[in-house]
Structures are given as C-alpha cells and as structure tokens.
Design an enzyme around this catalytic site. Structure first.
Site, short mmCIF file in Angstrom:
data_model
loop_
_atom_site.label_atom_id
_atom_site.label_comp_id
_atom_site.label_asym_id
_atom_site.label_seq_id
_atom_site.Cartn_x
_atom_site.Cartn_y
_atom_site.Cartn_z
N ASP A 71 0.90 -1.11 0.09
CA ASP A 71 0.01 -0.10 -0.13
C ASP A 71 0.90 1.26 0.06
OD1 ASP A 71 -2.36 1.55 0.39
OD2 ASP A 71 -1.64 2.03 2.53
N SER A 72 0.26 2.40 -0.44
CA SER A 72 1.05 3.77 -0.17
C SER A 72 1.65 4.01 1.33
CB SER A 72 0.17 4.89 -0.60
OG SER A 72 -0.87 4.77 0.30
N TYR B 65 -1.11 8.25 -2.69
CA TYR B 65 -1.02 7.76 -4.02
C TYR B 65 -2.29 8.55 -4.59
CZ TYR B 65 2.37 4.08 -3.96
OH TYR B 65 3.37 3.10 -3.85
N GLY B 66 -3.39 8.94 -3.57
CA GLY B 66 -4.59 9.19 -4.30
C GLY B 66 -4.59 10.32 -4.81
N CYS C 25 -4.25 -1.37 -1.79
CA CYS C 25 -4.39 0.13 -2.06
C CYS C 25 -5.39 0.21 -3.01
CB CYS C 25 -3.23 0.78 -2.34
SG CYS C 25 -3.29 2.51 -2.89
N ASN C 26 -6.53 1.09 -2.89
CA ASN C 26 -7.59 1.18 -3.95
C ASN C 26 -7.02 1.85 -4.95
OD1 ASN C 26 -10.65 0.52 -2.78
ND2 ASN C 26 -8.99 0.76 -1.23
N THR C 27 -6.15 3.00 -4.64
CA THR C 27 -5.79 3.86 -5.88
C THR C 27 -4.71 2.92 -6.96
OG1 THR C 27 -5.69 5.83 -4.42
CG2 THR C 27 -4.53 6.22 -6.49
N GLU D 173 -6.04 9.32 9.85
CA GLU D 173 -4.62 9.16 10.27
C GLU D 173 -4.45 10.00 11.63
OE1 GLU D 173 -1.64 9.40 7.32
OE2 GLU D 173 -2.49 7.99 6.07
N CYS E 56 -11.47 2.74 -0.17
CA CYS E 56 -10.16 3.44 0.21
C CYS E 56 -9.74 2.77 1.68
CB CYS E 56 -10.20 4.98 0.39
SG CYS E 56 -8.85 5.69 1.23
N THR E 57 -8.70 2.35 1.58
CA THR E 57 -8.22 1.82 2.76
C THR E 57 -8.55 2.26 4.00
OG1 THR E 57 -6.20 2.92 2.35
CG2 THR E 57 -6.32 0.59 1.35
N HIS E 58 -8.67 3.66 4.14
CA HIS E 58 -8.46 4.65 5.37
C HIS E 58 -10.17 4.42 5.87
CE1 HIS E 58 -4.75 5.80 4.38
NE2 HIS E 58 -4.88 6.61 5.40
N1 DGL Z 1 -4.30 3.66 0.33
C1 DGL Z 1 -4.81 4.71 -0.57
C2 DGL Z 1 -6.14 4.15 -1.11
O1 DGL Z 1 -6.66 3.18 -0.78
C3 DGL Z 1 -5.45 5.83 0.35
C4 DGL Z 1 -4.30 6.71 0.97
C5 DGL Z 1 -3.37 7.47 -0.37
O2 DGL Z 1 -3.92 8.28 -1.05
O3 DGL Z 1 -2.28 6.95 -0.65
O4 DGL Z 1 -6.62 4.38 -2.21
#
Ligand code: DGL
Length: 266
Positions: free
Chosen positions: A10-11, A42-43, A73-75, A152, A184-186
């Site tokens: 993931d990012s 990454y988003g 990571c979704n992005t 976060e 999104c992971t968060h």
């Molecule tokens: N992990 C990213 C996602 O799931 C969220 C955090 C980021 O923007 O890197 O898209």
C-alpha cells in the site's frame, strides 16, 4: 511454494486494514507488508505515477519471493492491477473487484454509491467492475479526500469527520443509494461515523474484508495454502523512517507495530 509469504503493499498505513483482515482470515500464513511511506499519498497523484510506484513495490515484494501479491491500496488497484497481473508470474489480488462483487450481492435497488480517493474515483475502476457484474447498475461515485488525513489523525469519530461526511455523502443520499462501497483503505476506520450519516438502510461494504476472502479463495485455487500454520510474525517494510508508520499504523492494524525495516525501492 506454499511456504512462501503473501506479499501486501500500500502507499502507507492504509493497507494495514487489509493486512489485519488477512491475519484474521488466513491465520498462520506468512505475510510481508510494504508501505510506501516516502511517497504517500497515492490518491492525489496521476495514474502514470501511481503505476510506476506500484511496479517498484511489486518488484521489491517479488524479490522477497512472495507467492501471491495483494495490492492493498484502492488507488494502485484502480490504475495498476491489470498491468501487475500481466507483468509478474504470480497471482495478484486487488481491493476493487472483491468490494464491487459484494456490493452487487447486497444491493436490492441496484443503486450503489462509491467513495474513494481522487485517483480511484477519476479512474472509473469501480464503475467498470460493478457494470461488468451487472450492466444496468446505477453507480454514483464521489471522492472524499479529507477522510484519509482524518483517519490518520485519529479523528474518525470527531465532529469534523461527521460534518465532512454529511457534505460528501449528501449527493449520494439524494440519489437514494442502498449500498455504499468504502473504496479506500482508510475508510473502514470511519465506518461508525459513515453509518450514522447514511442511516441504517444503507449497507456499507468494507473492501478490506472482501479482499481477504478473495485472497483465501485464490490461495486455495492455486494450491498455495500452507498445509501447517507457520505462525511467523508479519515482516514490515517502509520507504521512509518507521516512526510515523509505527505510531499511526497501530490503529489501522488493531495491534501495536514493531520491528519495521526501512528500505529503498530505487
Ligand atoms: N491507500 C490509499 C487508497 O486506498 C489511500 C491513501 C493514499 O492516497 O495513498 O486509495
């Protein structure tokens, strides 16, 4: 092969929500996690840049001799999954397809909302995955960039998060969605606040849970499951100094984080 680890990247800390589910759903499987903390988020970045980062992360994990790659990571899943699956000779699982599949299973009205980072929403990856499963599904997608820093900061239950959620989700509620994909992971950290805002009639889909189920199925399909649980601790790597990852990541993992190693992907 089965004795090798499952590689997860993931990012940053977000993918720990997926890792947590993996630890729960495939206990005893060795896991290696890479958080690209030097280059998070990454988003907000272009698809081209995220694609390059995703390849660098994959090369690192392949060098760790992993048996399966999880793009947690979704992005990165939105822009790089197909490319990664074509490039590396190992099974690759992303977070988008499992979440989309589950959303189609639970929706009754066929009106589905999707929330994620700017990059994920701009890519249209969830719409494509949902329409591939059900062509007449109605999809409304909204980027919610403030949710990542709020999660976060530990502000998932704060009034600020509630206000942001009301604003972001108002157009989706106006479209009378009955299902909301947390793309999104968060966002699993914000579940309680989001459920309060959308009300009890909208089902939330947690991509992390669905992804772990998909990983378990893929391991079985490729006969990659360990016959006897290894019970080795998860190995953690990050691309910036580990301090913030260890401090913030605990809430995402639901456990304290130690022994994180810094690496350079260049
Ligand atoms: N992990 C990213 C996602 O799931 C969220 C955090 C980021 O923007 O890197 O898209």
């Amino acid at each position: 092969m089965p004795e090798r680890a499952v590689g997860v990247f993931d990012s940053g800390v977000g993918g720990l929500t997926v890792l947590r589910e993996l630890q729960y759903q495939i206990p005893g499987e060795p896991l290696v996690y890479l958080g690209d903390t030097a280059r998070v988020p990454y988003g907000t970045k272009s698809a081209q840049t995220v694609l390059r980062y995703a390849h660098e992360a994959a090369v690192f994990l392949v060098a760790q001799r992993v048996k399966l790659l999880v793009v947690a990571c979704n992005t990165a899943s939105a822009v790089a999954l197909d490319d990664l699956a074509e490039t590396y000779r190992l099974p690759v699982v992303g977070v988008i397809e499992p979440g989309a599949r589950r959303a189609l299973e639970v929706t009754r009205s066929g009106r589905i909302g999707v929330i994620g980072t700017e990059g994920t929403i701009r890519s249209g990856a969830y719409e494509r995955a949902l329409r591939a499963g059900q062509p007449d599904v109605v999809v409304h997608a909204v980027a919610c960039p403030l949710f990542v820093p709020l999660a976060e900061e530990g502000w998932a239950g704060h009034e600020v998060a509630r206000l942001a959620a009301r604003d972001y989700l108002a157009p989706l509620l106006a479209q009378e969605i009955d299902t909301l994909v947390l793309g999104c992971t968060h966002y699993p950290l914000l579940k309680k606040t989001l459920q309060e805002v959308v009300g009890p009639n909208v089902r939330l889909i947690d991509s992390a849970e669905e992804t772990a189920k998909a990983v378990a199925l893929k391991l079985d399909a490729h006969q990659l499951r360990l016959p006897v649980a290894a019970n080795v601790p998860t190995r953690y790597f990050v691309t910036d100094i580990p301090d913030r990852f260890e401090r913030v990541g605990g809430a995402f993992l639901g456990a304290s984080l130690h022994g994180v190693t810094m690496v350079n992907l260049d």
